[in-house]
Design a protein around this motif. Structure first.
Motif: not given
Lengths: 125, 125
Positions: B20-27
């Motif tokens: 799992a990786h955060p989407a850019p908007a969730d960083i």
């Protein structure tokens, strides 16, 4: 945060009530990044950067208790991000912008710009 | 670190084993700063920045156990600082430089420059 020798307060402090501050040579990047990595502490740093002058703790509204506020300011001071100096009965807080800019050029400005950009982005969502 | 929705691995990942990786908007800036505030994790980020390509965990010598290494890479991935993608049997790590530069212009470069400056300073002392 590792234990390191702490110097006493910078010039201008009222005698007798000096809080410990790291000397510039003892300020560590990881400690500074850790100090900046908390939303409450980042709020304090943004307020001090915006004010461009000394502020008391109560000048910066925070959604935490007074003892938690004290803790966050202490983390910032011990990392070398701010000075805390008693002037009379007031504890005045200020960014150590000159020290940080000399040690880590551009770092503080990029963090402040990133915080501004994120606040705008979050406000827009 | 607050719980947020995580997207699966970016394009190029081997099917079936996606982390799992955060989407850019969730960083979040504070998560990124926290991820960078540890000496071991900063070593990893500097190595990935210097390599300018994907590296395995064993490509970066670290003075910690394998399970601690895994933990540090996970913190970096969950904060949005790196991608971790399985390619065959290898887990490849890479900096999310484009995402970070877009979200927080200049931040990563100033942290890397600060880490270099500090390493030089410490070496000289």
């Amino acid at each position: 945060m590792t234990a390191r020798p702490l110097v006493t307060a910078p010039a201008g402090a009222a005698p007798g009530r000096m809080l410990a501050h790291p000397a510039p040579a003892d300020i560590r990047l990881t400690d500074v990044l850790h100090a900046l990595s908390d939303p409450v502490r980042l709020t304090v740093v943004r307020a001090l950067a915006g004010a461009r002058t000394e502020l008391t703790c109560s000048d910066v509204p925070l959604p935490v208790t007074k003892s938690t506020t004290t803790h966050h300011y202490r983390v910032l001071r011990e990392a070398g991000v701010i000075t805390q100096i008693y002037r009379g009965t007031s504890k005045m807080n200020a960014l150590r912008r000159d020290d940080l800019d000399r040690l880590f050029p551009g770092l503080l400005d990029s963090v402040l710009a990133a915080a501004d950009a994120q606040a705008r982005r979050m406000g827009e969502r």
